[in-house]
Design an enzyme around this catalytic site. Structure first.
Site, PDB file in Angstrom:
ATOM      1  N   GLU A  67       1.384   3.322  -1.631  1.00  0.00           N
ATOM      2  CA  GLU A  67       1.825   3.475  -0.236  1.00  0.00           C
ATOM      3  C   GLU A  67       3.223   2.884  -0.118  1.00  0.00           C
ATOM      4  O   GLU A  67       3.448   1.739  -0.527  1.00  0.00           O
ATOM      5  CB  GLU A  67       0.869   2.750   0.705  1.00  0.00           C
ATOM      6  CG  GLU A  67       1.266   2.891   2.169  1.00  0.00           C
ATOM      7  CD  GLU A  67       0.398   2.045   3.088  1.00  0.00           C
ATOM      8  OE1 GLU A  67       0.592   2.131   4.319  1.00  0.00           O
ATOM      9  OE2 GLU A  67      -0.460   1.289   2.582  1.00  0.00           O
ATOM     10  N   ARG A 106      -9.507  -4.984  -9.864  1.00  0.00           N
ATOM     11  CA  ARG A 106      -8.214  -5.360  -9.311  1.00  0.00           C
ATOM     12  C   ARG A 106      -7.704  -6.607 -10.040  1.00  0.00           C
ATOM     13  O   ARG A 106      -8.473  -7.494 -10.402  1.00  0.00           O
ATOM     14  CB  ARG A 106      -8.356  -5.644  -7.819  1.00  0.00           C
ATOM     15  CG  ARG A 106      -7.070  -6.084  -7.142  1.00  0.00           C
ATOM     16  CD  ARG A 106      -7.252  -6.199  -5.654  1.00  0.00           C
ATOM     17  NE  ARG A 106      -6.062  -6.745  -5.012  1.00  0.00           N
ATOM     18  CZ  ARG A 106      -5.893  -6.809  -3.701  1.00  0.00           C
ATOM     19  NH1 ARG A 106      -6.835  -6.353  -2.900  1.00  0.00           N
ATOM     20  NH2 ARG A 106      -4.794  -7.316  -3.188  1.00  0.00           N
ATOM     21  N   LYS A 137       0.518  -6.686   0.357  1.00  0.00           N
ATOM     22  CA  LYS A 137       1.866  -6.324   0.804  1.00  0.00           C
ATOM     23  C   LYS A 137       2.100  -6.737   2.250  1.00  0.00           C
ATOM     24  O   LYS A 137       3.227  -7.087   2.622  1.00  0.00           O
ATOM     25  CB  LYS A 137       2.083  -4.822   0.624  1.00  0.00           C
ATOM     26  CG  LYS A 137       2.271  -4.409  -0.820  1.00  0.00           C
ATOM     27  CD  LYS A 137       2.719  -2.965  -0.944  1.00  0.00           C
ATOM     28  CE  LYS A 137       1.623  -2.012  -0.584  1.00  0.00           C
ATOM     29  NZ  LYS A 137       1.999  -0.603  -0.828  1.00  0.00           N
TER      30      LYS A 137
END
Length: 534
Positions: free
Chosen positions: A193, A413, A423
């Site tokens: 993203e 992860r 983020k």
């Protein structure tokens, strides 16, 4: 298949379990070409069959505390027997050994923990013996489903002459690790993203995509999931591409989810017409509570005409439309809460960094991702394990739209101690001037850690070391910097200097008649570093 006689059991379910395990013993024995001999007739056979059965069923039948207790008790039983025996039944390896080996290997990390505890040396010795003799055949025939276990890594490493790649690609080009992968036809996507720079966690996903693409001679698409105009910008797009280049990722094309906005809107309308989606104006807090409680929204049974009317209000970005969202009509009673009528579209009047103000509604990631994956021919979607509960939703959306389901490959992860990888949280430090920018050396971003002195080669080695495990872990930075130190040790120049202030002059009176110098390597183990005078 040969019939195996056993002593009658008082409980019907125990009899059925024994029959199943005995058939498994016969089957594995035939695969491995092991003689059944008379091992099944020894008096200990029933105990060991129950032992293997308990290990296989413990994970799904009892709670965590009892599971550990049962496994420890079973291991003590076997360890005591193996103190004076090489195998579990008789003087030669038999189907009994294979059955119990299957039970232990199938318990995955449970058995790994028990092995490392050093409490059962005899059992570990026996397990390693069977592993060395037959693990390669077991893995090849998928007897223990080791492709789903990290245990396969440690076992296969002990099989002499076997390469690691053989576990990924077998005959006919089919992948064991990457399900249904066919050489030359694999198509993957790395979908960041554009709401920040890539950090070290993203690098694992990117490098795994490239790894599988190279292994199966496939293609990698870089697709920006730009579905939230409030957080995204072209600056992030540029820097993400820069980070991808820094990581050495070779991609075939760059696409954007926004390229598919018209098709996504059309598909959303089709779902409304088919009665598979509805427009809901329930306040967000109330909607969240209803989803948690499994309560249907009052708008769920609105007519198609009413839904289309509100959909047009959303598309226009009107005051009424801003209060609405489009939800999929799935199952509000499903135990998996991600299937309780998830949101597909939201109204957002903020201009998009690529398409401007052309749209007032934007799809959610959960709705857009499976559809765009299907439209672009993605065969395998690599997703971190945090999305596990939403994988069913992913395939349900593809099913509702009439697409063929693709395969999902999960990996854990990458997390680090005392490190923020969100983020949104990293952006707070940037926006409040707490750091120089996204490339601050204190940041875990790719640009930040490279600026701090990390080499990309060290980062790649670190990610490869982690592998594609699904186990959640919390890593120490020391491991990464240790790899980096080894990487730069042979290329960093060494210089010797004397500080001018406080220097001491030396006069040599009994030296050689003719002055000379000695030429030695700059680095003892790396000739490419050159030479220096001494």
């Amino acid at each position: 298949m040969a019939e195996v006689e056993v002593a009658p059991c008082p409980a019907w379910h125990e009899l059925e379990a024994q029959k199943f395990l005995q058939n498994l013993a016969v089957g594995t024995a035939s695969i491995l070409k092991i003689p059944l001999r008379k091992a099944l007739d020894v008096c200990q056979i029933d105990d060991f069959f129950r032992y293997a059965r308990d290990l296989e069923s413990a994970a799904c039948q009892i709670d965590e505390l009892l599971r550990y207790a049962l496994e420890a008790a079973c291991c003590r039983l076997a360890d005591a027997y193996l103190l004076k025996h090489t195998y579990l039944a008789g003087d030669f390896i038999s189907a009994v050994d294979i059955v119990v080996w299957v039970g232990l290997a199938g318990s995955g990390q449970r058995w790994e923990s028990l092995r490392k505890s050093k409490k059962f040396p005899n059992l570990v010795r026996w397990f390693n013996l069977v592993s060395l003799q037959y693990a390669d055949v077991l893995i090849k025939n998928d007897v223990t489903d080791l492709k789903k276990q990290d245990l396969g890594k440690s076992i296969a490493a002990k099989v002499k002459g076997k390469e690691r790649a053989n576990r990924h690609v077998g005959d006919n080009g089919k992948g064991l690790f990457l399900k249904n992968a066919v050489v030359g036809k694999v198509r993957l996507r790395f979908a960041p993203e554009p709401s920040g720079y890539l950090h070290i966690g993203h690098s694992k996903a990117a490098l795994l995509n490239q790894h599988f693409a190279q292994k199966f001679k496939g293609k990698v698409i870089v697709r920006f999931d730009d579905t939230n105009p409030a957080k995204e910008s072209n600056d992030f797009v540029v820097n993400i591409l820069k980070d991808i280049e820094t990581l050495g990722i070779k991609y075939d094309e760059v696409t954007y989810t926004s390229d598919y906005f018209p098709k996504l809107m059309k598909m959303a309308e089709e779902l409304i017409i088919q009665g598979k989606a509805y427009v809901d104006d329930t306040p967000r807090e109330q909607m969240q509570k209803e989803r948690m409680d499994g309560t249907e929204s009052r708008c769920r049974n609105n007519s198609t005409e009413e839904n289309m009317k509100l959909w047009k209000e959303m598309s226009a970005g009107s005051e009424r439309g801003l209060l609405c969202c489009l939800r999929g009509k799935l199952d509000m009673q499903d135990p998996n809460k991600s299937l309780r009528d998830p949101v597909y579209y939201r109204c957002n009047p903020i201009p998009h960094h690529r398409v401007g103000s052309s749209y007032k509604i934007y799809p959610t990631y959960d709705f857009a991702c499976p559809i765009v994956d299907a439209l672009t021919g993605v065969t395998h979607a690599l997703r971190s394990s945090e999305y596990h509960d939403r994988n069913t939703q992913y395939h349900r959306i593809q099913e509702d739209m009439g697409f063929e389901k693709n395969d999902i490959f999960e990996f854990s992860r990458l997390n680090f101690v005392y490190t923020l990888l969100s983020k949104r949280k990293l952006a707070w430090f940037v926006d409040h001037g707490m750091v120089e920018g996204w490339d601050d050396p204190r940041f875990p971003t790719v640009q930040g850690i490279v600026r701090r002195g990390l080499t990309i080669e060290a980062l790649i080695q670190f990610v490869v070391y982690q592998g594609a495990s699904k186990n959640l872990n919390l890593m120490e930075w020391d491991k990464l910097w240790t790899i980096n130190k080894k990487e730069i040790d042979c290329i960093c120049p060494r210089h010797t200097a004397v500080i001018e202030e406080g220097r001491v002059m030396l006069t040599l009176t009994d030296g050689p008649e003719k002055p000379f110098v000695r030429i030695i390597p700059r680095h003892k183990k790396f000739d490419g570093a050159g030479q220096r005078l001494r």
